[in-house]
Design an enzyme around this catalytic site. Structure first.
Site, PDB file in Angstrom:
ATOM      1  N   ARG A 180      50.703  99.930  32.831  1.00  0.00           N
ATOM      2  CA  ARG A 180      50.757 100.034  34.292  1.00  0.00           C
ATOM      3  C   ARG A 180      51.932 100.905  34.678  1.00  0.00           C
ATOM      4  NH1 ARG A 180      51.940  95.992  39.311  1.00  0.00           N
ATOM      5  NH2 ARG A 180      53.704  95.350  38.027  1.00  0.00           N
ATOM      6  N   ARG A 238      60.831  92.961  45.440  1.00  0.00           N
ATOM      7  CA  ARG A 238      59.559  92.568  44.849  1.00  0.00           C
ATOM      8  C   ARG A 238      59.075  91.248  45.444  1.00  0.00           C
ATOM      9  NH1 ARG A 238      57.866  95.514  40.530  1.00  0.00           N
ATOM     10  NH2 ARG A 238      59.402  96.886  39.550  1.00  0.00           N
ATOM     11  N   ARG A 298      46.488  87.934  40.994  1.00  0.00           N
ATOM     12  CA  ARG A 298      46.931  86.710  41.655  1.00  0.00           C
ATOM     13  C   ARG A 298      48.241  86.222  41.045  1.00  0.00           C
ATOM     14  NH1 ARG A 298      42.053  84.953  44.243  1.00  0.00           N
ATOM     15  NH2 ARG A 298      43.242  83.221  45.114  1.00  0.00           N
TER      16      ARG A 298
END
Length: 944
Positions: free
Chosen positions: A455, A780, A646
């Protein structure tokens, strides 16, 4: 008999006073040893009864009390009791005047030395760790006993059997059910998101206590063996008390990899084969021989990982780290397969005179013997001879001295050949019980254990691609190009077989790292096969070029056929996600890519969307994005797999997984789904083998029901419901944005929460902010939610709900709650957050903020909380958590014991913020605050 006075524990689950029945003067009552009450179930005892849980908590609490007195003396024990008594009295007053108790408590806490305060925090923290452990033991016990009482016509709720029976009752034929179940694909993805605050060594101690407690409470034992287990628990609790709670050093990425691998060894490598046996048994049970497949289905559940590949904002994930992560993973898989083969060699001792071997098996064994030599160890025992070859190949693979013929698929085929031969030789029971679990394990995990995803943030890809295009002389300033020109250029490059730059080109460190990480995936694909490689995931995707850039980099690294997964996170990106994918589907070069891959994966982010626009607007935007993505993919004829990012808490998309799956938009599953599993969820769900199996079967149960619904019908959402959701979401969004955009809000947030101290907790390798941390946007989502949980406001999981629901006409919210699963799930998840919040305790944190900010923002939070409770209760038609009495009871019993930690955290934060940077007291103060973070997390059973 030891002194029976008990510290914090006993009262938490209704077992009496904290001193175990001691009178006001503190003298021990004449009570039996609490360990004697930890026992196996009596005949006919209901599994849901709490008596055995109370006994477990009482025993562990007595143990902790004894350890406190042994290690710290009577003074600390008495202090724990005094603080606990005051906070419990304040909470029990229920509106009565508690000013005297509050004054006494605050005066007591203000007068504590830092070292004493830290020990007080540790006492309550260890208590909650032990209570959580006891509750998990009880969950296992209840699940097991409910399974015993299940019948064919009344299978255990949320089980695989219940799902397969539902298919049968809905008219699915055996052939239809078999094909349908065999096509299902659930991929659970482990991430290293830092929401597990307990040290690894602490978790291991708790698991050893759990194992001893289960043995003590589930097995009839003699006095000597019982005492040995009691002594073991006392020793482990003593060790726990003497162990530091907080890491002094931030864990490395490889530390996170090793921590996650523990769960594979502990439970996952066994839970998946066990789950597949459930599927085999259920199909045979409800459809007879026609429904059974003899174990020939693919595993429904597979695991993937980001740990070692998640580069977004984490500078420590390098190509070397990714390579080492693969090495660690493959070692876990191969060592387990070697153990499987060793066990099979012990079991499959059948002589060739007594079993009829298939021609395929005889030919295969002859070929192996001719090529590698015939075994002298097992004359006349063909299965052992075959397995000896298998063992040799696995050992060479593990030592990297050779490759298994055919790779992981070849190993699974070898096991399948043994299994089929046994079945044909009238030894089907041996095949099913001995061989099939090992083969299911090989099918599910392969040699790489879990495919690793890479990622990276889209802006990094943009810079790297810009550098490559400039070096190739195609454009000097790629970033300045309009989107249409970017797409045209990228398509041209993707359609060309030539690389952009030669291998000797001088690249920047950022570009070399990006290509190097993809190169590691190429290496692993060459070694372990295509199934060992995950996707390249693009964070903050907002245009087709973001996905094409990822593919261009993969092509340049020699890995062209990899899934490119866009991740849509912000409100604007979620809204434009269907259009972005439609435009990609229209590109010939991208259609060619999809034809090779077979499926389009799209990830949607729950955390950042919630942090940006609040609970209601984020949930509705996610729902609409799934609808739109499903629609454009169907129209383009592209199979879609949605990847749900999630979190663990409600404010980050968490909540019961089965309930969330059942609430997905009709038509959005299509038999394929990915979800993240992260932080404390790994420990809660996978630290115990029985709980791991139960979690997986609940996920599969919900997935089967939802996918079956989509396969048979696709109901349209009434326009009035859609309009109502729009109104609710917009009202909630406006309320939330007005809060976080208010002048001075960030100062308020930093005052009333321990956000700065959370950044020093060292629970993960990744920094807490994407930038320098000077703005809410850079922070974050995990520390954002973590901070609000600590001050007991729980704001991300409910703020704006009251205003949103109030925008509906009378009676409509109740109708939506009753008729629409999505709306009901949103309201129920908000109920959980509201029930866990505590505004009375939050008022204590407001004293840390400047008075004007506390009055303005704190007053707004308190007012919205009251409105949200009222509106949620109006929609549900009942008081908070009336539909979940177990959770309601747990919260009610836990709160009096979380309160001391919260009040002490406020006091310590006040001291820490007032102390000079060079003060000698600052380090112990900082450590004590970090201990309080762990304690509240344990008491609330959640972090971020």
């Amino acid at each position: 008999m030891r002194d029976e006075r008990r510290a914090v524990p006993a009262a938490a689950h209704g077992a009496g006073s904290a001193s175990g029945g001691a009178d006001a003067a503190g003298h021990a009552a004449d009570l039996p040893d609490p360990a004697e009450r930890v026992r196996p179930a009596a005949p006919g005892e209901a599994p849901e009864g709490f008596e055995r849980l109370r006994a477990d908590v009482d025993f562990l609490g007595t143990c902790l009390g004894d350890v406190l007195r042994e290690q710290e003396g009577e003074g600390l024990f008495a202090l724990v009791e005094r603080v606990r008594g005051l906070t419990k009295a304040i909470r029990a007053a229920r509106g009565a005047d508690t000013s005297a108790q509050r004054a006494e408590l605050h005066e007591l806490l203000r007068g504590l030395e830092t070292s004493t305060a830290e020990k007080l925090l540790r006492a309550f923290t260890v208590y909650f760790q032990l209570v959580n452990l006891a509750e998990e033991v009880h969950r296992v016990r209840v699940n097991r006993e409910r399974g015993i009482s299940a019948t064919r016509e009344s299978p255990r709720s949320e089980s695989v059997a219940a799902a397969i029976r539902s298919l049968r009752d809905s008219g699915w034929s055996a052939a239809e059910a078999r094909r349908f179940v065999d096509s299902l694909d659930v991929q659970l993805t482990l991430t290293a998101h830092p929401t597990e605050v307990r040290r690894y060594t602490v978790r291991l101690k708790l698991e050893r206590i759990s194992a001893a407690l289960r043995h003590l409470g589930e097995t009839r034992l003699g006095p000597q063996r019982r005492q040995e287990l009691v002594d073991e628990i006392y020793a482990e609790v003593t060790s726990l008390w003497l162990t530091r709670e907080v890491n002094d050093e931030r864990p490395t990425v490889l530390d996170e990899v090793k921590s996650a691998l523990y769960y594979y060894r502990r439970s996952l490598l066994d839970a998946v084969p066990r789950l597949m046996r459930d599927v085999d048994d259920a199909l045979a049970e409800y459809y007879g021989p026609e429904g059974g497949r003899g174990g020939q289905m693919r595993p429904i559940v597979r695991f993937r990982s980001w740990i070692g590949g998640d580069r977004d904002g984490n500078p420590y994930v390098t190509p070397e780290v990714t390579r080492e992560a693969y090495a660690l993973q493959s070692r876990v898989a191969l060592e387990r397969y070697l153990a499987d083969v060793d066990l099979l060699v012990q079991r499959l001792s059948q002589h060739e005179d007594r079993v009829a071997l298939s021609a395929a098996f005889r030919d295969d064994l002859a070929r192996l013997d001719e090529r590698h030599g015939e075994s002298r160890r097992f004359p006349g025992e063909p299965f052992r001879r075959k397995l000896e070859h298998v063992h040799r190949f696995l050992s060479a693979e593990l030592a990297e001295e050779g490759r298994y013929p055919g790779g992981a698929a070849g190993y699974a085929d070898d096991l399948r050949l043994v299994e089929d031969t046994l079945a044909q030789a009238q030894a089907a029971r041996l095949a099913a019980v001995f061989v099939r679990p090992a083969r299911y394990r090989a099918d599910a995990f392969g040699f790489a254990l879990a495919p690793l995803d890479l990622r990276e943030h889209s802006t990094v890809h943009e810079r790297v691609v810009g550098e490559l295009l400039a070096l190739a002389g195609l454009t000097p300033d790629y970033a300045a190009l309009p989107e249409a020109e970017r797409v045209a250029l990228l398509c041209d490059v993707l359609g060309s077989p030539r690389p952009l730059v030669p291998p000797w080109a001088e690249l920047s460190a950022e570009t070399a790292k990006a290509l190097g990480s993809l190169g590691v995936l190429r290496e692993q694909r060459e070694r372990f096969g295509a199934g060992a490689v995950g996707a390249t995931i693009v964070s903050f995707t907002n245009a087709p070029s973001d996905v094409l850039e990822a593919l261009l980099l993969a092509k340049e690294a020699g890995l062209p056929d990899i899934d490119a997964t866009p991740l849509f996170e912000t409100l604007a990106d979620l809204r434009r996600a269907p259009e972005v994918m439609r435009r990609l589907y229209e590109l010939p070069v991208y259609r060619d890519h999809l034809a090779r891959r077979g499926v389009q994966e799209v990830m949607i982010g729950y955390s950042d969307s919630n942090k940006e626009v609040g609970f209601l607007a984020a949930n509705w935007a996610l729902y609409q994005a799934q609808e739109g993505l499903s629609r454009v993919s169907r129209e383009a004829g592209v199979p879609l797999r949605l990847f749900h990012g999630r979190g663990t808490s409600i404010g980050r998309g968490g909540g019961p997984a089965g309930q969330a799956i059942l609430a997905q938009p009709p038509g959005s599953l299509g038999g394929r789904m990915r979800m993240t599993e992260q932080g404390e969820a790994l420990s809660d769900r996978y630290a115990d083998p029985d709980l791991a199996h139960r979690h997986l079967e609940q996920v599969v149960h919900a997935f089967i029901l939802s996918s079956a619904r989509d396969a048979r019908e696709r109901t349209e959402l009434p326009a009035s419901y859609r309009e109502a959701a729009e109104r609710v979401a917009e009202a909630g969004r406006a309320k939330y944005r007005a809060l976080v955009e208010g002048e001075g809000f960030l100062d308020f947030f930093r005052s009333v929460t321990p956000i700065d101290e959370i950044g020093r907790l060292n629970v993960g390798s990744r920094p807490a902010s994407r930038g320098k941390g000077g703005s809410l946007e850079e922070l974050r989502a995990i520390p954002w939610v973590f901070a609000w949980t600590q001050c007991r406001a729980n704001l991300p999981g409910w703020y704006g709900v009251g205003t949103g629901l109030a925008a509906l006409p009378d009676g409509l919210s109740a109708e939506l709650y009753r008729e629409w699963p999505f709306f009901r799930t949103v309201v129920d998840f908000a109920q959980m957050s509201l029930a866990k919040a505590d505004m009375d305790v939050f008022r204590s944190y407001l004293t840390l903020a400047p008075e004007a900010l506390a009055r303005r923002f704190g007053g707004d939070v308190l007012e919205e909380f009251e409105l949200s409770v009222a509106q949620v209760e109006r929609a549900a038609g009942a008081r908070l958590l009336a539909n979940d009495p177990v959770l309601a009871r747990s919260i009610e019993l836990r709160n009096p014991y979380v309160d001391p930690i919260s009040h002490l955290q406020v006091e310590l934060l006040r001291r820490l913020r007032a102390s000079p940077e060079d003060s000698i007291d600052r380090q112990p103060l900082s450590y004590a605050v970090r201990v309080s973070l762990i304690g509240i997390s344990a008491g609330m059973r959640t972090t971020g």
